[in-house]
Motif scaffolding. Structure first.
Motif, PDB file in Angstrom:
ATOM      1  N   ASN A  27       5.080   1.666   1.056  1.00  0.00           N
ATOM      2  CA  ASN A  27       5.697   2.210  -0.152  1.00  0.00           C
ATOM      3  C   ASN A  27       5.260   1.342  -1.331  1.00  0.00           C
ATOM      4  OD1 ASN A  27       7.432   2.820  -2.320  1.00  0.00           O
ATOM      5  ND2 ASN A  27       9.075   3.431  -0.923  1.00  0.00           N
ATOM      6  N   ARG A  28       4.226   1.775  -2.032  1.00  0.00           N
ATOM      7  CA  ARG A  28       3.628   0.972  -3.103  1.00  0.00           C
ATOM      8  C   ARG A  28       4.586   0.784  -4.280  1.00  0.00           C
ATOM      9  NH1 ARG A  28      -0.406  -2.221  -2.674  1.00  0.00           N
ATOM     10  NH2 ARG A  28      -1.621  -1.455  -4.391  1.00  0.00           N
ATOM     11  N   ARG A  29       5.373   1.795  -4.596  1.00  0.00           N
ATOM     12  CA  ARG A  29       6.316   1.667  -5.706  1.00  0.00           C
ATOM     13  C   ARG A  29       7.366   0.579  -5.390  1.00  0.00           C
ATOM     14  NH1 ARG A  29       6.649   4.796  -9.748  1.00  0.00           N
ATOM     15  NH2 ARG A  29       5.668   6.538  -8.676  1.00  0.00           N
ATOM     16  N   ALA A  30       7.892   0.606  -4.184  1.00  0.00           N
ATOM     17  CA  ALA A  30       8.866  -0.410  -3.777  1.00  0.00           C
ATOM     18  C   ALA A  30       8.210  -1.791  -3.724  1.00  0.00           C
ATOM     19  CB  ALA A  30       9.470  -0.047  -2.429  1.00  0.00           C
ATOM     20  N   GLU A  31       6.943  -1.831  -3.325  1.00  0.00           N
ATOM     21  CA  GLU A  31       6.204  -3.094  -3.305  1.00  0.00           C
ATOM     22  C   GLU A  31       6.095  -3.664  -4.720  1.00  0.00           C
ATOM     23  OE1 GLU A  31       1.800  -4.804  -2.010  1.00  0.00           O
ATOM     24  OE2 GLU A  31       2.350  -2.763  -1.468  1.00  0.00           O
ATOM     25  N   ALA A  32       5.732  -2.821  -5.673  1.00  0.00           N
ATOM     26  CA  ALA A  32       5.631  -3.269  -7.066  1.00  0.00           C
ATOM     27  C   ALA A  32       6.981  -3.751  -7.583  1.00  0.00           C
ATOM     28  CB  ALA A  32       5.092  -2.141  -7.944  1.00  0.00           C
ATOM     29  N   ASN A  33       8.038  -3.032  -7.252  1.00  0.00           N
ATOM     30  CA  ASN A  33       9.375  -3.442  -7.694  1.00  0.00           C
ATOM     31  C   ASN A  33       9.778  -4.793  -7.109  1.00  0.00           C
ATOM     32  OD1 ASN A  33       9.804  -1.172  -9.286  1.00  0.00           O
ATOM     33  ND2 ASN A  33      10.794  -0.032  -7.648  1.00  0.00           N
ATOM     34  N   ALA A  34       9.515  -4.972  -5.824  1.00  0.00           N
ATOM     35  CA  ALA A  34       9.877  -6.238  -5.177  1.00  0.00           C
ATOM     36  C   ALA A  34       9.099  -7.405  -5.786  1.00  0.00           C
ATOM     37  CB  ALA A  34       9.619  -6.149  -3.668  1.00  0.00           C
ATOM     38  N   LEU A  82       8.260  -7.319   2.213  1.00  0.00           N
ATOM     39  CA  LEU A  82       7.708  -7.129   3.565  1.00  0.00           C
ATOM     40  C   LEU A  82       7.992  -5.721   4.083  1.00  0.00           C
ATOM     41  CD1 LEU A  82       8.579 -10.545   5.263  1.00  0.00           C
ATOM     42  CD2 LEU A  82       6.319  -9.705   4.609  1.00  0.00           C
ATOM     43  N   ILE A  83       9.202  -5.249   3.867  1.00  0.00           N
ATOM     44  CA  ILE A  83       9.570  -3.911   4.328  1.00  0.00           C
ATOM     45  C   ILE A  83       8.744  -2.860   3.587  1.00  0.00           C
ATOM     46  CG2 ILE A  83      11.434  -2.208   4.415  1.00  0.00           C
ATOM     47  CD1 ILE A  83      13.357  -4.669   4.762  1.00  0.00           C
ATOM     48  N   ALA A  84       8.626  -3.021   2.275  1.00  0.00           N
ATOM     49  CA  ALA A  84       7.848  -2.065   1.475  1.00  0.00           C
ATOM     50  C   ALA A  84       6.410  -1.986   1.982  1.00  0.00           C
ATOM     51  CB  ALA A  84       7.881  -2.458   0.000  1.00  0.00           C
ATOM     52  N   ARG A  85       5.852  -3.123   2.318  1.00  0.00           N
ATOM     53  CA  ARG A  85       4.477  -3.131   2.832  1.00  0.00           C
ATOM     54  C   ARG A  85       4.400  -2.492   4.215  1.00  0.00           C
ATOM     55  NH1 ARG A  85       2.750  -9.090   0.577  1.00  0.00           N
ATOM     56  NH2 ARG A  85       2.103  -8.359  -1.503  1.00  0.00           N
ATOM     57  N   GLU A  86       5.406  -2.756   5.059  1.00  0.00           N
ATOM     58  CA  GLU A  86       5.412  -2.180   6.405  1.00  0.00           C
ATOM     59  C   GLU A  86       5.452  -0.659   6.362  1.00  0.00           C
ATOM     60  OE1 GLU A  86       8.598  -3.796   8.741  1.00  0.00           O
ATOM     61  OE2 GLU A  86       7.757  -5.811   8.688  1.00  0.00           O
TER      62      GLU A  86
END
Length: 75
Positions: free
Chosen positions: A36-43, A29-33
């Motif tokens: 941050n696409r890289r963090a989104e992929a990691n999550a 959720l934070i990555a999307r907010e």
């Protein structure tokens, strides 16, 4: 985001898989907010890992495929 991911990793190591999934969902959720696409992929990949450990292989595969698709988009 980093704190939620780190907490999720610690929870995996201690066998608290559902709690780990919740932390990775929080990181997602934070990555999307913050877009941050890289963090989104990691999550998403970490959520897949939890599903894999839980024996929920179809759900794990879905998450891994989503993570891979994002990774390919940002390369």
């Amino acid at each position: 985001m980093k704190v939620a991911s780190a907490a999720g990793n610690l929870l995996i190591r201690t066998g608290r898989l559902e709690e780990a999934r919740v932390e990775f969902e929080r990181a997602l959720l934070i990555a999307r907010e913050i877009e941050n696409r890289r963090a989104e992929a990691n999550a998403i990949g970490n959520i897949g890992l939890v599903f894999s450990f839980l024996g929920r292989y179809e759900e794990a595969t879905d998450q891994f495929e989503r993570s891979l698709a994002i990774a390919r988009e940002i390369e």
